[in-house]
Scaffold this motif. Structure first.
Motif, short mmCIF file in Angstrom:
data_model
loop_
_atom_site.label_atom_id
_atom_site.label_comp_id
_atom_site.label_asym_id
_atom_site.label_seq_id
_atom_site.Cartn_x
_atom_site.Cartn_y
_atom_site.Cartn_z
N THR A 9 -30.72 -41.51 78.91
CA THR A 9 -29.48 -42.22 78.60
C THR A 9 -29.71 -43.02 77.33
O THR A 9 -30.80 -43.58 77.11
N TRP A 10 -28.68 -43.07 76.48
CA TRP A 10 -28.84 -43.74 75.19
C TRP A 10 -27.47 -44.17 74.66
O TRP A 10 -26.55 -43.37 74.56
N ASN A 11 -27.38 -45.45 74.35
CA ASN A 11 -26.21 -45.98 73.65
C ASN A 11 -26.49 -45.84 72.16
O ASN A 11 -27.37 -46.52 71.63
N VAL A 12 -25.76 -44.96 71.49
CA VAL A 12 -26.04 -44.66 70.08
C VAL A 12 -25.16 -45.47 69.14
O VAL A 12 -24.90 -45.07 68.01
N HIS A 13 -24.75 -46.65 69.59
CA HIS A 13 -23.85 -47.52 68.82
C HIS A 13 -24.31 -47.72 67.39
O HIS A 13 -23.53 -47.63 66.45
N GLY A 14 -25.61 -48.01 67.22
CA GLY A 14 -26.10 -48.33 65.90
C GLY A 14 -25.90 -47.19 64.91
O GLY A 14 -25.61 -47.42 63.74
N THR A 15 -26.04 -45.96 65.38
CA THR A 15 -25.94 -44.83 64.47
C THR A 15 -24.53 -44.68 63.92
O THR A 15 -24.33 -44.32 62.78
N PHE A 16 -23.54 -44.99 64.77
CA PHE A 16 -22.17 -44.77 64.34
C PHE A 16 -21.55 -46.02 63.72
O PHE A 16 -20.82 -45.95 62.76
N ALA A 17 -21.84 -47.20 64.27
CA ALA A 17 -21.16 -48.41 63.83
C ALA A 17 -21.96 -49.21 62.81
O ALA A 17 -21.39 -49.90 61.99
N ILE A 38 -30.86 -33.50 81.12
CA ILE A 38 -29.54 -34.11 81.24
C ILE A 38 -29.54 -35.36 80.36
O ILE A 38 -30.48 -36.16 80.41
N VAL A 39 -28.47 -35.53 79.57
CA VAL A 39 -28.40 -36.66 78.65
C VAL A 39 -27.03 -37.33 78.77
O VAL A 39 -26.00 -36.66 78.70
N ALA A 40 -27.03 -38.65 78.93
CA ALA A 40 -25.81 -39.44 78.91
C ALA A 40 -25.82 -40.28 77.63
O ALA A 40 -26.74 -41.07 77.41
#
Length: 227
Positions: A9-17, A38-40
Protein backbone atom coordinates in the motif's frame (compact mmCIF):
# COMPACT_ATOMS: atom_id res chain seq x y z
CA UNK A 1 3.28 -22.65 -5.30
CA UNK A 2 4.02 -20.06 -2.61
CA UNK A 3 1.97 -20.03 0.59
CA UNK A 4 2.18 -16.25 0.93
CA UNK A 5 0.94 -13.27 -1.04
CA UNK A 6 2.77 -9.97 -1.17
CA UNK A 7 0.68 -6.86 -0.56
CA UNK A 8 1.74 -3.24 -0.95
CA UNK A 9 0.00 0.00 0.00
CA UNK A 10 1.31 3.44 -0.88
CA UNK A 11 -0.03 6.98 -0.78
CA UNK A 12 1.67 8.54 -3.80
CA UNK A 13 0.57 12.10 -2.94
CA UNK A 14 4.06 13.54 -3.21
CA UNK A 15 4.56 12.35 -6.76
CA UNK A 16 1.43 14.02 -8.05
CA UNK A 17 0.97 17.06 -5.80
CA UNK A 18 4.48 17.98 -4.66
CA UNK A 19 6.61 17.00 -7.64
CA UNK A 20 5.53 19.19 -10.58
CA UNK A 21 7.15 16.87 -13.12
CA UNK A 22 5.85 13.62 -11.53
CA UNK A 23 8.26 10.81 -12.15
CA UNK A 24 5.78 8.07 -13.05
CA UNK A 25 8.59 5.75 -14.04
CA UNK A 26 10.22 6.27 -10.65
CA UNK A 27 7.03 5.23 -8.87
CA UNK A 28 6.67 2.24 -11.15
CA UNK A 29 10.28 1.26 -10.46
CA UNK A 30 9.64 1.17 -6.70
CA UNK A 31 6.65 -1.10 -7.25
CA UNK A 32 8.50 -3.38 -9.66
CA UNK A 33 11.45 -3.59 -7.29
CA UNK A 34 9.40 -5.64 -4.81
CA UNK A 35 7.10 -7.49 -7.26
CA UNK A 36 3.95 -7.24 -5.12
CA UNK A 37 0.95 -9.35 -6.03
CA UNK A 38 -1.62 -6.82 -4.87
CA UNK A 39 -1.14 -3.04 -4.64
CA UNK A 40 -3.37 -0.36 -3.13
CA UNK A 41 -2.44 3.17 -4.25
CA UNK A 42 -3.97 6.33 -2.81
CA UNK A 43 -4.09 9.91 -4.09
CA UNK A 44 -3.62 9.01 -7.72
CA UNK A 45 -4.13 12.27 -9.63
CA UNK A 46 -4.58 12.70 -13.36
CA UNK A 47 -5.56 16.39 -13.19
CA UNK A 48 -3.52 18.56 -15.51
CA UNK A 49 -1.99 15.55 -17.30
CA UNK A 50 -2.30 14.34 -20.86
CA UNK A 51 -1.92 10.65 -19.92
CA UNK A 52 -3.89 8.47 -17.51
CA UNK A 53 -1.82 7.41 -14.45
CA UNK A 54 -4.61 5.05 -13.34
CA UNK A 55 -4.15 2.97 -16.48
CA UNK A 56 -0.37 3.29 -16.70
CA UNK A 57 0.16 2.17 -13.10
CA UNK A 58 -1.98 -0.90 -13.70
CA UNK A 59 0.54 -2.17 -16.23
CA UNK A 60 3.17 -2.38 -13.47
CA UNK A 61 1.39 -5.20 -11.62
CA UNK A 62 -0.98 -6.90 -14.04
CA UNK A 63 -4.10 -6.38 -16.10
CA UNK A 64 -6.53 -6.51 -13.19
CA UNK A 65 -7.48 -3.21 -11.56
CA UNK A 66 -10.33 -1.45 -9.80
CA UNK A 67 -10.56 2.32 -9.59
CA UNK A 68 -12.27 4.72 -7.24
CA UNK A 69 -12.19 8.19 -8.74
CA UNK A 70 -13.57 10.22 -5.87
CA UNK A 71 -13.04 13.61 -7.53
CA UNK A 72 -13.86 13.96 -11.22
CA UNK A 73 -13.18 17.21 -13.08
CA UNK A 74 -12.79 18.40 -16.66
CA UNK A 75 -9.05 18.60 -16.03
CA UNK A 76 -8.74 15.02 -14.79
CA UNK A 77 -9.57 12.75 -11.87
CA UNK A 78 -8.32 12.05 -8.35
CA UNK A 79 -8.72 8.92 -6.25
CA UNK A 80 -7.27 5.49 -5.64
CA UNK A 81 -6.67 2.24 -7.44
CA UNK A 82 -6.38 -1.43 -6.48
CA UNK A 83 -4.05 -3.46 -8.69
CA UNK A 84 -3.78 -7.24 -8.78
CA UNK A 85 -1.59 -9.84 -10.43
CA UNK A 86 -4.53 -12.25 -10.24
CA UNK A 87 -8.12 -11.94 -11.48
CA UNK A 88 -11.08 -10.83 -9.42
CA UNK A 89 -13.67 -13.47 -8.58
CA UNK A 90 -16.43 -10.97 -9.30
CA UNK A 91 -16.87 -7.29 -10.06
CA UNK A 92 -15.15 -5.16 -7.39
CA UNK A 93 -17.44 -2.95 -5.34
CA UNK A 94 -16.65 0.71 -4.71
CA UNK A 95 -18.37 2.00 -1.57
CA UNK A 96 -18.87 5.64 -0.71
CA UNK A 97 -17.58 6.08 2.85
CA UNK A 98 -17.68 9.89 2.80
CA UNK A 99 -18.57 11.65 6.04
CA UNK A 100 -20.94 14.61 6.02
CA UNK A 101 -19.53 17.47 3.93
CA UNK A 102 -15.89 16.45 4.12
CA UNK A 103 -13.71 15.31 1.23
CA UNK A 104 -15.19 12.38 -0.72
CA UNK A 105 -13.77 9.02 0.41
CA UNK A 106 -14.12 5.59 -1.13
CA UNK A 107 -13.37 1.95 -0.27
CA UNK A 108 -12.68 -0.64 -2.96
CA UNK A 109 -13.61 -4.23 -2.06
CA UNK A 110 -12.51 -7.02 -4.38
CA UNK A 111 -12.34 -10.80 -4.02
CA UNK A 112 -9.02 -11.85 -5.52
CA UNK A 113 -8.43 -15.39 -6.79
CA UNK A 114 -4.97 -16.00 -5.32
CA UNK A 115 -2.97 -19.26 -5.36
CA UNK A 116 -3.77 -19.71 -1.65
CA UNK A 117 -7.50 -19.26 -2.20
CA UNK A 118 -9.94 -16.41 -2.55
CA UNK A 119 -8.99 -13.35 -0.49
CA UNK A 120 -11.16 -10.30 0.00
CA UNK A 121 -9.04 -7.17 -0.28
CA UNK A 122 -10.34 -3.80 0.84
CA UNK A 123 -8.38 -0.72 -0.21
CA UNK A 124 -9.18 2.68 1.25
CA UNK A 125 -8.06 6.16 2.25
CA UNK A 126 -9.73 7.50 5.38
CA UNK A 127 -10.45 11.06 6.46
CA UNK A 128 -8.63 13.57 8.59
CA UNK A 129 -10.97 13.94 11.59
CA UNK A 130 -11.43 11.49 14.46
CA UNK A 131 -15.21 11.17 14.10
CA UNK A 132 -14.92 10.81 10.33
CA UNK A 133 -12.39 7.97 10.57
CA UNK A 134 -14.40 6.23 13.28
CA UNK A 135 -17.52 6.10 11.10
CA UNK A 136 -15.49 5.01 8.08
CA UNK A 137 -13.86 2.21 10.09
CA UNK A 138 -17.34 0.90 10.95
CA UNK A 139 -18.11 0.78 7.24
CA UNK A 140 -14.90 -1.19 6.58
CA UNK A 141 -15.90 -3.78 9.18
CA UNK A 142 -19.19 -4.32 7.36
CA UNK A 143 -17.27 -4.92 4.12
CA UNK A 144 -14.92 -7.45 5.76
CA UNK A 145 -17.40 -10.32 5.43
CA UNK A 146 -15.19 -13.12 4.10
CA UNK A 147 -13.07 -15.93 5.58
CA UNK A 148 -9.83 -14.34 4.36
CA UNK A 149 -9.62 -10.54 4.55
CA UNK A 150 -6.93 -7.94 3.99
CA UNK A 151 -7.53 -4.22 4.52
CA UNK A 152 -4.87 -1.84 3.19
CA UNK A 153 -4.48 1.87 2.77
CA UNK A 154 -3.79 5.24 4.32
CA UNK A 155 -5.84 5.40 7.53
CA UNK A 156 -4.71 8.82 8.80
CA UNK A 157 -5.01 7.29 12.25
CA UNK A 158 -2.61 8.18 15.06
CA UNK A 159 -4.84 8.83 18.13
CA UNK A 160 -6.28 6.16 20.44
CA UNK A 161 -9.51 8.11 20.90
CA UNK A 162 -12.07 6.39 18.65
CA UNK A 163 -9.14 4.86 16.79
CA UNK A 164 -9.46 2.95 13.56
CA UNK A 165 -7.18 0.29 15.04
CA UNK A 166 -9.63 -0.57 17.81
CA UNK A 167 -12.56 -0.80 15.42
CA UNK A 168 -10.78 -2.95 12.83
CA UNK A 169 -9.35 -5.23 15.54
CA UNK A 170 -12.82 -6.76 15.90
CA UNK A 171 -12.34 -8.38 12.48
CA UNK A 172 -8.72 -7.77 11.53
CA UNK A 173 -6.53 -7.79 14.65
CA UNK A 174 -3.23 -8.34 12.84
CA UNK A 175 -1.56 -5.25 11.38
CA UNK A 176 1.73 -3.75 10.27
CA UNK A 177 3.32 -1.17 12.59
CA UNK A 178 5.72 0.78 10.39
CA UNK A 179 6.33 4.52 10.54
CA UNK A 180 5.57 5.99 7.12
CA UNK A 181 4.95 9.75 7.42
CA UNK A 182 6.55 12.11 6.70
CA UNK A 183 8.69 10.06 4.37
CA UNK A 184 12.01 11.77 5.05
CA UNK A 185 11.69 11.57 8.84
CA UNK A 186 8.88 9.05 9.44
CA UNK A 187 7.12 9.46 12.78
CA UNK A 188 3.50 8.41 12.21
CA UNK A 189 2.09 4.99 11.29
CA UNK A 190 -0.54 6.27 8.87
CA UNK A 191 -0.24 3.57 6.23
CA UNK A 192 -1.04 0.00 7.25
CA UNK A 193 -2.01 -3.47 6.15
CA UNK A 194 -4.51 -5.40 8.31
CA UNK A 195 -5.46 -9.07 8.15
CA UNK A 196 -8.15 -11.22 9.72
CA UNK A 197 -7.27 -13.35 12.75
CA UNK A 198 -6.53 -16.37 10.52
CA UNK A 199 -3.89 -14.36 8.68
CA UNK A 200 -0.20 -14.09 9.54
CA UNK A 201 2.06 -11.23 8.52
CA UNK A 202 5.25 -13.17 7.84
CA UNK A 203 7.29 -10.11 7.05
CA UNK A 204 6.61 -6.36 6.82
CA UNK A 205 8.90 -3.61 5.61
CA UNK A 206 9.12 -0.27 3.86
CA UNK A 207 11.45 1.29 1.30
CA UNK A 208 13.27 4.51 2.11
CA UNK A 209 14.08 5.01 -1.57
CA UNK A 210 10.40 5.87 -2.06
CA UNK A 211 10.86 9.16 -0.21
CA UNK A 212 12.10 10.63 -3.49
CA UNK A 213 8.63 10.17 -4.93
CA UNK A 214 6.10 10.76 -2.13
CA UNK A 215 5.67 12.24 1.34
CA UNK A 216 4.52 8.77 2.46
CA UNK A 217 6.60 5.60 2.53
CA UNK A 218 5.02 2.43 1.15
CA UNK A 219 4.21 -0.57 3.33
CA UNK A 220 4.84 -4.09 2.04
CA UNK A 221 3.87 -7.35 3.71
CA UNK A 222 4.10 -11.07 2.95
CA UNK A 223 0.88 -12.63 4.27
CA UNK A 224 -0.29 -16.20 4.70
CA UNK A 225 -3.60 -17.62 5.92
CA UNK A 226 -4.39 -20.68 7.98
CA UNK A 227 -6.17 -23.45 6.03
Amino acid sequence: MTDTIRVMTWNVHGTFALNPHFDLEGVSAIIRKWSPDIVALQEVDSRGRTDDPFARLADVVGIHRAEARSIVTRDGDYGQVLLSRWPFADVPVVSDVSYQEREPRRAIAACVETPIGEVKVIATHLGLSIHERYEQAQALIRLADAPRVIIAGDFNDWFWVKSVRRVLARRCPMRTRLRTFPARWPLLRLDRIYTASNGTIRRAWTDRDARRHSDHLPVLADISFAP
